[in-house]
Design a protein around this motif. Structure first.
Motif, PDB file in Angstrom:
ATOM      1  N   VAL A 217       0.860  -1.190   0.000  1.00 39.85           N
ATOM      2  CA  VAL A 217       0.000   0.000   0.000  1.00 39.85           C
ATOM      3  C   VAL A 217       0.894   1.237   0.000  1.00 39.85           C
ATOM      4  N   PRO A 218       0.751   2.134  -0.998  1.00 38.94           N
ATOM      5  CA  PRO A 218       1.595   3.326  -1.011  1.00 38.94           C
ATOM      6  C   PRO A 218       1.303   4.242   0.181  1.00 38.94           C
ATOM      7  N   ALA A 219       2.369   4.809   0.752  1.00 42.80           N
ATOM      8  CA  ALA A 219       2.187   5.778   1.838  1.00 42.80           C
ATOM      9  C   ALA A 219       1.655   7.073   1.233  1.00 42.80           C
ATOM     10  N   ALA A 220       0.770   7.756   1.971  1.00 44.11           N
ATOM     11  CA  ALA A 220       0.199   9.006   1.457  1.00 44.11           C
ATOM     12  C   ALA A 220      -0.466   9.759   2.594  1.00 44.11           C
ATOM     13  N   ALA A 221      -0.560  11.079   2.411  1.00 42.53           N
ATOM     14  CA  ALA A 221      -1.223  11.898   3.429  1.00 42.53           C
ATOM     15  C   ALA A 221      -2.687  11.490   3.583  1.00 42.53           C
ATOM     16  N   HIS A 222      -3.348  11.176   2.441  1.00 44.00           N
ATOM     17  CA  HIS A 222      -4.768  10.783   2.538  1.00 44.00           C
ATOM     18  C   HIS A 222      -4.943   9.411   3.185  1.00 44.00           C
ATOM     19  N   ALA A 223      -3.863   8.627   3.258  1.00 43.44           N
ATOM     20  CA  ALA A 223      -3.951   7.335   3.955  1.00 43.44           C
ATOM     21  C   ALA A 223      -3.928   7.543   5.467  1.00 43.44           C
ATOM     22  N   ARG A 224      -3.128   8.520   5.889  1.00 40.42           N
ATOM     23  CA  ARG A 224      -3.050   8.800   7.342  1.00 40.42           C
ATOM     24  C   ARG A 224      -4.353   9.379   7.869  1.00 40.42           C
ATOM     25  N   LYS A 225      -5.042  10.176   7.028  1.00 40.89           N
ATOM     26  CA  LYS A 225      -6.349  10.737   7.426  1.00 40.89           C
ATOM     27  C   LYS A 225      -7.430   9.979   6.671  1.00 40.89           C
ATOM     28  N   SER A 226      -7.675   8.765   7.127  1.00 41.45           N
ATOM     29  CA  SER A 226      -8.642   7.931   6.415  1.00 41.45           C
ATOM     30  C   SER A 226      -9.601   7.274   7.394  1.00 41.45           C
ATOM     31  N   HIS A 227     -10.721   6.794   6.867  1.00 37.32           N
ATOM     32  CA  HIS A 227     -11.758   6.250   7.741  1.00 37.32           C
ATOM     33  C   HIS A 227     -12.595   5.214   7.001  1.00 37.32           C
ATOM     34  N   TYR A 228     -13.044   4.196   7.750  1.00 36.11           N
ATOM     35  CA  TYR A 228     -13.965   3.199   7.190  1.00 36.11           C
ATOM     36  C   TYR A 228     -15.266   3.238   7.958  1.00 36.11           C
ATOM     37  N   LEU A 229     -16.353   3.506   7.251  1.00 35.07           N
ATOM     38  CA  LEU A 229     -17.679   3.531   7.878  1.00 35.07           C
ATOM     39  C   LEU A 229     -18.517   2.412   7.271  1.00 35.07           C
ATOM     40  N   LYS A 230     -19.014   1.539   8.153  1.00 36.99           N
ATOM     41  CA  LYS A 230     -19.754   0.362   7.704  1.00 36.99           C
ATOM     42  C   LYS A 230     -21.171   0.426   8.258  1.00 36.99           C
ATOM     43  N   VAL A 231     -22.157   0.424   7.364  1.00 39.75           N
ATOM     44  CA  VAL A 231     -23.564   0.457   7.779  1.00 39.75           C
ATOM     45  C   VAL A 231     -24.146  -0.931   7.573  1.00 39.75           C
ATOM     46  N   ARG A 232     -24.759  -1.476   8.626  1.00 33.73           N
ATOM     47  CA  ARG A 232     -25.245  -2.857   8.543  1.00 33.73           C
ATOM     48  C   ARG A 232     -26.531  -3.039   9.328  1.00 33.73           C
ATOM     49  N   ASP A 233     -27.136  -4.219   9.218  1.00 27.17           N
ATOM     50  CA  ASP A 233     -28.428  -4.465   9.859  1.00 27.17           C
ATOM     51  C   ASP A 233     -28.320  -4.592  11.373  1.00 27.17           C
ATOM     52  N   ARG A 234     -27.157  -4.989  11.886  1.00 22.83           N
ATOM     53  CA  ARG A 234     -26.936  -5.002  13.332  1.00 22.83           C
ATOM     54  C   ARG A 234     -25.576  -4.376  13.611  1.00 22.83           C
ATOM     55  N   ALA A 245     -14.961   3.681   2.293  1.00 21.90           N
ATOM     56  CA  ALA A 245     -13.565   3.877   2.694  1.00 21.90           C
ATOM     57  C   ALA A 245     -13.138   5.216   2.107  1.00 21.90           C
ATOM     58  N   VAL A 246     -12.751   6.138   2.975  1.00 24.48           N
ATOM     59  CA  VAL A 246     -12.386   7.474   2.473  1.00 24.48           C
ATOM     60  C   VAL A 246     -11.049   7.912   3.057  1.00 24.48           C
ATOM     61  N   GLY A 247     -10.359   8.774   2.317  1.00 22.11           N
ATOM     62  CA  GLY A 247      -9.127   9.397   2.797  1.00 22.11           C
ATOM     63  C   GLY A 247      -9.042  10.799   2.222  1.00 22.11           C
ATOM     64  N   LEU A 248      -8.607  11.734   3.030  1.00 16.86           N
ATOM     65  CA  LEU A 248      -8.507  13.121   2.574  1.00 16.86           C
ATOM     66  C   LEU A 248      -7.175  13.716   3.007  1.00 16.86           C
ATOM     67  N   VAL A 250      -6.183  17.428   3.509  1.00 17.21           N
ATOM     68  CA  VAL A 250      -6.709  18.796   3.526  1.00 17.21           C
ATOM     69  C   VAL A 250      -5.628  19.730   4.056  1.00 17.21           C
ATOM     70  N   GLN A 251      -5.328  20.754   3.289  1.00 16.17           N
ATOM     71  CA  GLN A 251      -4.349  21.742   3.760  1.00 16.17           C
ATOM     72  C   GLN A 251      -4.938  23.136   3.634  1.00 16.17           C
ATOM     73  N   GLY A 252      -4.929  23.867   4.758  1.00 14.08           N
ATOM     74  CA  GLY A 252      -5.515  25.211   4.780  1.00 14.08           C
ATOM     75  C   GLY A 252      -6.979  25.203   4.370  1.00 14.08           C
ATOM     76  N   GLY A 253      -7.694  24.146   4.714  1.00 12.33           N
ATOM     77  CA  GLY A 253      -9.126  24.077   4.417  1.00 12.33           C
ATOM     78  C   GLY A 253      -9.445  23.570   3.021  1.00 12.33           C
ATOM     79  N   THR A 254      -8.399  23.422   2.168  1.00  9.10           N
ATOM     80  CA  THR A 254      -8.632  22.968   0.795  1.00  9.10           C
ATOM     81  C   THR A 254      -8.196  21.508   0.633  1.00  9.10           C
ATOM     82  N   ILE A 255      -9.007  20.762  -0.099  1.00  5.06           N
ATOM     83  CA  ILE A 255      -8.704  19.337  -0.308  1.00  5.06           C
ATOM     84  C   ILE A 255      -7.607  19.194  -1.359  1.00  5.06           C
ATOM     85  N   ARG A 256      -6.480  18.599  -0.959  1.00  5.25           N
ATOM     86  CA  ARG A 256      -5.354  18.386  -1.893  1.00  5.25           C
ATOM     87  C   ARG A 256      -5.484  17.048  -2.621  1.00  5.25           C
ATOM     88  N   SER A 257      -5.904  16.019  -1.898  1.00  2.00           N
ATOM     89  CA  SER A 257      -6.176  14.741  -2.562  1.00  2.00           C
ATOM     90  C   SER A 257      -7.279  14.013  -1.806  1.00  2.00           C
TER      91      SER A 257
END
Lengths: 325, 215
Positions: A217-234, A245-248, A250-257
């Motif tokens: 897995v390549p190292a990246a700033a968006h990897a360090r600021k990442s999250h997995y949200l799982k919606v399920r029946d229980r 699965a998301v990663g962002l 953000v620098q100075g309020g603007t999304i860089r990647s």
């Protein structure tokens, strides 16, 4: 369960050669998916090749990022400090999967090869193009609540079940594959999976005898600021209705990647490049997240019972993105 | 307890060494491929390069499992799960068969200290590992603290899921995953209780976690 022969391979070469020599053979790592499928008579194998003695371990920082041996267990990777700190989306996707017992058993490579939870695939009393090519797909007009709205075909709308794969596709992970000839190649995980098309029984681009030996897995700033949200029946121990699965970066309020992939809605783990492209260069606001998320389901094709996934997928993306700003 | 754990075979004495079936399997499988080049010198050169092919087990084979600190010798087919070996071959029926598909946790045992589903574990793959079942938890007449806590908190109704719950609880506390109610609920979610004794199970697991934290 039909009987089978068993061997413990002493080397990768021996394992891949044995598999290439017998079309009905299978590798066994943790066995959690395989034994279940064999007990249900969904898969029959003549020979199980135990790969647990092979040297495919290690969770380490390599030159370009993270390297994980394919035999590492889900529980060990999910709680490894390197993964928790630098690739939280991978850790979270693993710890939201299955149960502690299954995570202790299941290998990373095996997780990526797990098969769909579609009820028609899992019940041999029904026809299924994935299980028995050409027999038909009852899901198209049957109970399709949990099935795919993206990437389906007239032959199959079975959802890909792995949470891990969604996180890895978002982070542009690659697989290292070793062939019976001893050669290795690497492929992006996103290209490894095959859309069902007219041949839903062929799920990936593995060549005969080929074995997954590592994940990078390549190292990246968006990897360090990442999250997995799982919606399920229980709340726990269930497959995703929708996951993001998301990663962002953000620098100075603007999304860089940005990286965004969906689970529970696609026939393969579903990266949404249009959403990522929309986000880059814009302020990291909820309004922009909503506008971007709408692009994720633009090409979706819902069926009778899974129309709710159109809205749920967008909300899941927005909530996940709000977690990382 | 029998002095010899081998399952009596109704068909008579078991064959010694590789059976005819396993020999055929071997010649048709790995060896067939390895020896395919017909020229002897080539085959010899090949044999030098290749590690010897690992044996293939087909049909019943002798194996030794270490269960609750004791070596148990038995003959099993490769398809026999650890759960069936425990219950059907060794009369260790404390470990329960619920769903037999890894969905309920009733069959939870510890292998090398880690909790696993015995129903999805092949016995042949647990050779050389330490297996602990519910029968191996108490020290003689002295119950394990988790067993005591389940009694104290009435952590069961019908009792069928209880051995799995207790084994999972022991591991959960040892892993450090029972430090809050929410955490313990999440990390015990692989054990289903159809009677719904969850509040009492949670109380038992949390109490033992608290005792261990105090040392």
């Amino acid at each position: 369960m039909n009987n089978f022969a068993y061997t413990q391979a002493a080397s990768t070469k021996e394992a891949t050669a044995a598999k290439a020599a017998d079309k009905q053979a299978a590798f066994i790592g943790g066995g959690t998916a395989l034994i279940d499928l064999m007990k249900s008579n969904i898969e029959q194998h003549s020979l199980l090749i135990d790969i647990n003695k092979l040297s495919m371990l290690g969770i380490e920082n390599a030159a370009t990022g993270l390297r994980i041996g394919a035999l590492e267990r889900m529980s060990d990777v999910g709680e490894h400090p390197l993964v928790v700190q630098n690739y939280p989306v991978i850790s979270q996707s693993l710890l939201a999967s299955a149960s502690p017992q299954l995570r202790n058993m299941a290998s990373m490579g095996g997780n990526l090869l797990q098969r769909t939870r579609c009820g028609y695939f899992r019940d041999t009393a029904f026809p299924c193009n994935k299980r028995q090519p050409g027999s038909g797909c009852p899901a198209l007009v049957g109970d399709n609540r949990t099935l795919a709205i993206l990437g389906g075909s007239a032959s199959c709308i079975a959802t890909h079940a792995s949470d891990l794969a969604v996180a890895l596709v978002a982070l542009e992970a690659r697989l290292t594959l070793e062939s019976p000839k001893g050669t290795t190649r690497t492929v992006p995980l996103a290209d490894f999976y095959k859309l069902p098309g007219a041949t839903p029984n062929i799920e990936n681009h593995l060549q005969p005898g080929e074995l997954i030996t590592a994940i990078t897995v390549p190292a990246a700033a968006h990897a360090r600021k990442s999250h997995y949200l799982k919606v399920r029946d229980r709340a726990s121990y269930a497959y995703a209705l929708v996951s993001a699965a998301v990663g962002l970066d953000v620098q100075g309020g603007t999304i860089r990647s940005a990286r965004v992939a969906l689970g529970g809605v696609g026939t393969v783990p579903w990266r949404v490049l249009a959403v990522e492209k929309y986000l880059v260069g814009k302020p990291a606001t909820e309004e922009n997240f909503r506008a971007a998320a709408a692009l994720a389901v633009r090409d979706a094709k819902p069926y009778e019972h899974n129309k709710f996934k159109l809205e749920l997928a967008q909300r899941t993306i927005v909530r996940a993105l709000l977690e990382v700003v | 307890m029998h002095s010899d754990d081998q399952t009596p075979d109704a068909a008579g004495p078991l064959p010694q060494g590789p059976s005819r079936r396993s020999f055929l399997k071997q010649t048709g499988g790995l060896l067939g491929v390895a020896l395919a080049p017909p020229i002897a010198s080539q085959a010899e050169a090949l044999a030098d390069k290749m590690a010897p092919a690992s044996p293939i087990i087909s049909g019943q084979a002798s194996m030794s499992l270490n269960i609750n600190g004791q070596a148990r010798n038995l003959r099993l087919e490769p398809r026999t799960t650890l759960l069936d070996a425990l219950r059907e071959n060794l009369d260790l029926t404390g470990t329960k068969k619920g769903c037999d598909h890894g969905q309920c946790g009733a069959c939870t045992v510890l292998v090398d200290g880690r909790r696993v589903n015995a129903c999805l574990t092949l016995a042949v793959m647990t050779q050389g590992k330490q297996i602990q079942t519910i029968e191996g938890l108490a020290q003689g007449d002295e119950l394990h603290p988790m067993q005591e806590a389940f009694l104290r908190h009435d952590g069961f109704q019908c009792g069928y899921c209880t051995p799995g719950q207790i084994m999972s609880g022991v591991a959960c506390v040892k892993e450090g995953h029972a430090t809050t109610d929410d955490q313990a609920r999440e990390w015990m979610s692989g054990n289903i209780c159809r009677c719904g004794a969850y509040p009492n199970i949670l109380a038992a697991v949390r109490e033992v976690a608290g005792q261990q934290a105090k040392g």
